[in-house]
Design a protein around this motif. Structure first.
Motif, PDB file in Angstrom:
ATOM      1  N   ARG A 148       0.829  -1.201   0.000  1.00 54.56           N
ATOM      2  CA  ARG A 148       0.000   0.000   0.000  1.00 54.56           C
ATOM      3  C   ARG A 148       0.869   1.259   0.000  1.00 54.56           C
ATOM      4  O   ARG A 148       0.522   2.264  -0.631  1.00 54.56           O
ATOM      5  CB  ARG A 148      -0.949  -0.004   1.194  1.00 54.56           C
ATOM      6  CG  ARG A 148      -1.913  -1.185   1.184  1.00 54.56           C
ATOM      7  CD  ARG A 148      -2.975  -1.082   2.236  1.00 54.56           C
ATOM      8  NE  ARG A 148      -4.021  -0.145   1.842  1.00 54.56           N
ATOM      9  CZ  ARG A 148      -5.110   0.089   2.565  1.00 54.56           C
ATOM     10  NH1 ARG A 148      -5.274  -0.542   3.721  1.00 54.56           N
ATOM     11  NH2 ARG A 148      -6.026   0.940   2.154  1.00 54.56           N
ATOM     12  N   LEU A 149       2.003   1.220   0.685  1.00 59.01           N
ATOM     13  CA  LEU A 149       2.912   2.357   0.664  1.00 59.01           C
ATOM     14  C   LEU A 149       3.617   2.467  -0.689  1.00 59.01           C
ATOM     15  O   LEU A 149       3.835   3.564  -1.202  1.00 59.01           O
ATOM     16  CB  LEU A 149       3.936   2.241   1.785  1.00 59.01           C
ATOM     17  CG  LEU A 149       3.379   2.371   3.207  1.00 59.01           C
ATOM     18  CD1 LEU A 149       4.455   2.030   4.242  1.00 59.01           C
ATOM     19  CD2 LEU A 149       2.837   3.772   3.461  1.00 59.01           C
ATOM     20  N   ALA A 150       3.961   1.333  -1.291  1.00 57.79           N
ATOM     21  CA  ALA A 150       4.645   1.340  -2.587  1.00 57.79           C
ATOM     22  C   ALA A 150       3.737   1.834  -3.694  1.00 57.79           C
ATOM     23  O   ALA A 150       4.167   2.544  -4.615  1.00 57.79           O
ATOM     24  CB  ALA A 150       5.161  -0.060  -2.917  1.00 57.79           C
ATOM     25  N   SER A 151       2.458   1.474  -3.638  1.00 56.74           N
ATOM     26  CA  SER A 151       1.519   1.850  -4.705  1.00 56.74           C
ATOM     27  C   SER A 151       1.046   3.285  -4.589  1.00 56.74           C
ATOM     28  O   SER A 151       0.465   3.822  -5.534  1.00 56.74           O
ATOM     29  CB  SER A 151       0.303   0.915  -4.674  1.00 56.74           C
ATOM     30  OG  SER A 151      -0.487   1.166  -3.519  1.00 56.74           O
ATOM     31  N   GLY A 152       1.283   3.928  -3.434  1.00 54.38           N
ATOM     32  CA  GLY A 152       0.756   5.270  -3.223  1.00 54.38           C
ATOM     33  C   GLY A 152      -0.632   5.273  -2.636  1.00 54.38           C
ATOM     34  O   GLY A 152      -1.218   6.335  -2.418  1.00 54.38           O
ATOM     35  N   ASP A 153      -1.180   4.098  -2.360  1.00 54.09           N
ATOM     36  CA  ASP A 153      -2.491   4.010  -1.723  1.00 54.09           C
ATOM     37  C   ASP A 153      -2.442   4.641  -0.333  1.00 54.09           C
ATOM     38  O   ASP A 153      -3.453   5.135   0.168  1.00 54.09           O
ATOM     39  CB  ASP A 153      -2.913   2.541  -1.625  1.00 54.09           C
ATOM     40  CG  ASP A 153      -4.303   2.367  -1.047  1.00 54.09           C
ATOM     41  OD1 ASP A 153      -5.210   3.108  -1.477  1.00 54.09           O
ATOM     42  OD2 ASP A 153      -4.488   1.498  -0.184  1.00 54.09           O
ATOM     43  N   ALA A 154      -1.274   4.637   0.307  1.00 56.97           N
ATOM     44  CA  ALA A 154      -1.068   5.301   1.591  1.00 56.97           C
ATOM     45  C   ALA A 154       0.268   6.026   1.553  1.00 56.97           C
ATOM     46  O   ALA A 154       1.197   5.592   0.868  1.00 56.97           O
ATOM     47  CB  ALA A 154      -1.107   4.302   2.741  1.00 56.97           C
ATOM     48  N   ASP A 155       0.366   7.135   2.269  1.00 59.34           N
ATOM     49  CA  ASP A 155       1.605   7.910   2.307  1.00 59.34           C
ATOM     50  C   ASP A 155       2.535   7.445   3.425  1.00 59.34           C
ATOM     51  O   ASP A 155       3.728   7.279   3.206  1.00 59.34           O
ATOM     52  CB  ASP A 155       1.275   9.400   2.503  1.00 59.34           C
ATOM     53  CG  ASP A 155       0.531   9.984   1.312  1.00 59.34           C
ATOM     54  OD1 ASP A 155       1.153  10.129   0.254  1.00 59.34           O
ATOM     55  OD2 ASP A 155      -0.676  10.269   1.451  1.00 59.34           O
ATOM     56  N   LEU A 156       1.979   7.281   4.608  1.00 62.88           N
ATOM     57  CA  LEU A 156       2.778   6.917   5.777  1.00 62.88           C
ATOM     58  C   LEU A 156       2.054   5.857   6.595  1.00 62.88           C
ATOM     59  O   LEU A 156       0.822   5.792   6.589  1.00 62.88           O
ATOM     60  CB  LEU A 156       2.989   8.132   6.699  1.00 62.88           C
ATOM     61  CG  LEU A 156       3.940   9.248   6.291  1.00 62.88           C
ATOM     62  CD1 LEU A 156       3.903  10.349   7.356  1.00 62.88           C
ATOM     63  CD2 LEU A 156       5.354   8.735   6.112  1.00 62.88           C
ATOM     64  N   ALA A 157       2.823   5.056   7.302  1.00 62.01           N
ATOM     65  CA  ALA A 157       2.299   4.231   8.377  1.00 62.01           C
ATOM     66  C   ALA A 157       2.922   4.757   9.662  1.00 62.01           C
ATOM     67  O   ALA A 157       4.135   4.984   9.732  1.00 62.01           O
ATOM     68  CB  ALA A 157       2.655   2.759   8.180  1.00 62.01           C
ATOM     69  N   LEU A 158       2.100   4.992  10.669  1.00 59.20           N
ATOM     70  CA  LEU A 158       2.571   5.510  11.946  1.00 59.20           C
ATOM     71  C   LEU A 158       2.239   4.511  13.038  1.00 59.20           C
ATOM     72  O   LEU A 158       1.099   4.055  13.140  1.00 59.20           O
ATOM     73  CB  LEU A 158       1.884   6.846  12.275  1.00 59.20           C
ATOM     74  CG  LEU A 158       2.181   8.040  11.354  1.00 59.20           C
ATOM     75  CD1 LEU A 158       1.281   9.205  11.704  1.00 59.20           C
ATOM     76  CD2 LEU A 158       3.631   8.456  11.470  1.00 59.20           C
ATOM     77  N   GLY A 159       3.232   4.178  13.858  1.00 57.40           N
ATOM     78  CA  GLY A 159       2.959   3.266  14.956  1.00 57.40           C
ATOM     79  C   GLY A 159       4.169   2.426  15.314  1.00 57.40           C
ATOM     80  O   GLY A 159       5.299   2.720  14.926  1.00 57.40           O
ATOM     81  N   ALA A 160       3.907   1.355  16.042  1.00 52.67           N
ATOM     82  CA  ALA A 160       4.949   0.431  16.493  1.00 52.67           C
ATOM     83  C   ALA A 160       4.753  -0.894  15.789  1.00 52.67           C
ATOM     84  O   ALA A 160       3.918  -1.691  16.201  1.00 52.67           O
ATOM     85  CB  ALA A 160       4.881   0.257  18.008  1.00 52.67           C
ATOM     86  N   TYR A 161       5.500  -1.112  14.716  1.00 53.80           N
ATOM     87  CA  TYR A 161       5.313  -2.290  13.880  1.00 53.80           C
ATOM     88  C   TYR A 161       6.616  -3.076  13.850  1.00 53.80           C
ATOM     89  O   TYR A 161       7.495  -2.833  13.017  1.00 53.80           O
ATOM     90  CB  TYR A 161       4.879  -1.883  12.465  1.00 53.80           C
ATOM     91  CG  TYR A 161       3.721  -0.913  12.478  1.00 53.80           C
ATOM     92  CD1 TYR A 161       2.589  -1.178  13.253  1.00 53.80           C
ATOM     93  CD2 TYR A 161       3.767   0.271  11.762  1.00 53.80           C
ATOM     94  CE1 TYR A 161       1.537  -0.303  13.287  1.00 53.80           C
ATOM     95  CE2 TYR A 161       2.710   1.155  11.785  1.00 53.80           C
ATOM     96  CZ  TYR A 161       1.601   0.876  12.555  1.00 53.80           C
ATOM     97  OH  TYR A 161       0.554   1.756  12.599  1.00 53.80           O
ATOM     98  N   ALA A 162       6.736  -4.012  14.762  1.00 56.60           N
ATOM     99  CA  ALA A 162       7.990  -4.749  14.904  1.00 56.60           C
ATOM    100  C   ALA A 162       8.308  -5.560  13.661  1.00 56.60           C
ATOM    101  O   ALA A 162       9.472  -5.856  13.384  1.00 56.60           O
ATOM    102  CB  ALA A 162       7.912  -5.665  16.124  1.00 56.60           C
ATOM    103  N   ARG A 163       7.273  -5.936  12.887  1.00 58.61           N
ATOM    104  CA  ARG A 163       7.509  -6.751  11.697  1.00 58.61           C
ATOM    105  C   ARG A 163       7.385  -5.942  10.415  1.00 58.61           C
ATOM    106  O   ARG A 163       7.045  -6.483   9.372  1.00 58.61           O
ATOM    107  CB  ARG A 163       6.517  -7.922  11.675  1.00 58.61           C
ATOM    108  CG  ARG A 163       6.651  -8.857  12.870  1.00 58.61           C
ATOM    109  CD  ARG A 163       5.633  -9.958  12.831  1.00 58.61           C
ATOM    110  NE  ARG A 163       5.571 -10.678  14.102  1.00 58.61           N
ATOM    111  CZ  ARG A 163       4.507 -11.321  14.530  1.00 58.61           C
ATOM    112  NH1 ARG A 163       3.406 -11.323  13.807  1.00 58.61           N
ATOM    113  NH2 ARG A 163       4.517 -11.947  15.687  1.00 58.61           N
ATOM    114  N   ALA A 164       7.631  -4.647  10.484  1.00 62.81           N
ATOM    115  CA  ALA A 164       7.561  -3.828   9.279  1.00 62.81           C
ATOM    116  C   ALA A 164       8.597  -4.307   8.263  1.00 62.81           C
ATOM    117  O   ALA A 164       9.727  -4.649   8.630  1.00 62.81           O
ATOM    118  CB  ALA A 164       7.817  -2.362   9.617  1.00 62.81           C
ATOM    119  N   PRO A 165       8.238  -4.359   6.974  1.00 62.38           N
ATOM    120  CA  PRO A 165       9.185  -4.829   5.960  1.00 62.38           C
ATOM    121  C   PRO A 165      10.476  -4.028   5.983  1.00 62.38           C
ATOM    122  O   PRO A 165      10.466  -2.799   6.124  1.00 62.38           O
ATOM    123  CB  PRO A 165       8.413  -4.623   4.649  1.00 62.38           C
ATOM    124  CG  PRO A 165       6.975  -4.663   5.050  1.00 62.38           C
ATOM    125  CD  PRO A 165       6.920  -4.042   6.410  1.00 62.38           C
ATOM    126  N   GLY A 166      11.590  -4.728   5.828  1.00 61.49           N
ATOM    127  CA  GLY A 166      12.894  -4.080   5.893  1.00 61.49           C
ATOM    128  C   GLY A 166      13.164  -3.111   4.761  1.00 61.49           C
ATOM    129  O   GLY A 166      14.038  -2.247   4.875  1.00 61.49           O
TER     130      GLY A 166
END
Length: 314
Positions: A148-166
């Motif tokens: 969703r971030l790569a496609s532009g569907d969302a600009d930012l993700a905010l929070g505590a995401y321990a498994r966020a893609p590297g």
């Protein structure tokens, strides 16, 4: 330098490759069509061309989802690099972002905690900076965060995401902790900060690993290790709902400190530090490399640092 032949399909376009990246990332023609604002028949036709070009199915159905073949999976990293390079080549000279003249809508991926923690301050900031700026909150689905971030569907993700893609860019905003909350007239309120009484209480346990709160897994384990299974009054996947449940019961809910301080007084809750060793919560903003140099995107990221960064007035 070796020049590769075009192959037997000279009509393969950069747009086809963008469609392929979305289909491979999202594993669904329906979701890819929605993310790219196109139609499912358009994606089906593109997929047929791509299958012919690569002489491979690329995606195969597995129940309700579509899974990449080994060839499709191997294409994902080269596609990401190629499309990022193409965007850089095609981008015009960067112009400064003028919030007062912009009609831009910024989209944020947020958990339930994030919506309460970030949206009020960001909404006020955007209203003051540009009367036509808009903000949209999107529910976080950790499995599709990068797509969703790569496609532009969302600009930012905010929070505590321990498994966020590297592959995503990350900027730490602040570190939070935990507070336990109970209703103000709880019969054992004054004794609950003691370990024995905390363990003897009934607990409202947030099991949030599937709703964007992946960083909460260690805290959840610490609580479950400390209390007996029959002392769990309620399990649910929302910190906000846990706070509401605590306000109407004798249950103890353990929440991120910022959330407890923000909504506890409104619900008639009092807070205390849980008598357990709890892990810190690293709260950050995440975005994709494709939008790293976008002027409006940079403005939004700086706004988040100003409002929520470690040096901000909390």
């Amino acid at each position: 330098m070796t020049i590769m032949p075009l192959g037997n399909d000279p009509d393969l376009t950069l747009r086809d490759l963008r469609l392929l990246q979305a289909m491979l990332s999202l594993g669904s023609l329906t979701r890819a069509a929605a993310a790219l604002d196109t139609t499912q028949p358009t994606l089906s036709k593109a997929l047929a061309r791509l299958r012919a070009h690569f002489d491979d199915p690329l995606l195969v159905r597995d129940g309700q989802a579509m899974r990449p073949t080994p060839k499709g999976a191997a294409l994902q990293a080269p596609l990401r690099d190629l499309l990022s390079a193409a965007d850089s080549l095609a981008a015009p000279a960067t112009l400064p972002f003028e919030p007062r003249a912009s009609h831009r809508r910024f989209r944020l991926l947020l958990s339930d905690v994030g919506m309460i923690r970030f949206l009020p301050a960001l909404t006020a900031h955007l209203a003051d900076a540009g009367p036509r700026l808009q903000l949209e909150a999107l529910p976080l689905d950790g499995s599709h965060m990068e797509a969703r971030l790569a496609s532009g569907d969302a600009d930012l993700a905010l929070g505590a995401y321990a498994r966020a893609p590297g592959d995503l860019r990350r900027q730490l905003l602040y570190t939070d902790g935990y507070l336990a909350v109970v209703r103000s007239d709880h019969p054992r309120r004054t004794r609950l900060p003691r370990l024995a009484d905390f363990r003897a209480a009934r607990h409202i346990l947030v099991t949030a690993s599937d709703t964007g709160h992946t960083a909460h897994a260690m805290a959840q384990q610490a609580i479950e290790t400390a209390i007996a299974p029959d002392h769990v009054l309620l399990r649910l996947p929302s910190f906000v709902a846990a706070a509401v449940a605590a306000a109407d019961s004798d249950g103890v809910a353990t929440l991120p400190a910022n959330l407890a301080e923000a909504i506890g007084p409104r619900l008639g809750l009092v807070s205390f530090r849980p008598p357990l060793a709890m892990p810190p919560i690293a709260v950050a903003q995440y975005w994709h490399e494709r939008y790293h140099r976008d002027a409006g995107h940079r403005w939004l990221r700086q706004a988040c640092v100003t409002l929520f960064g470690r040096n901000a007035r909390q």
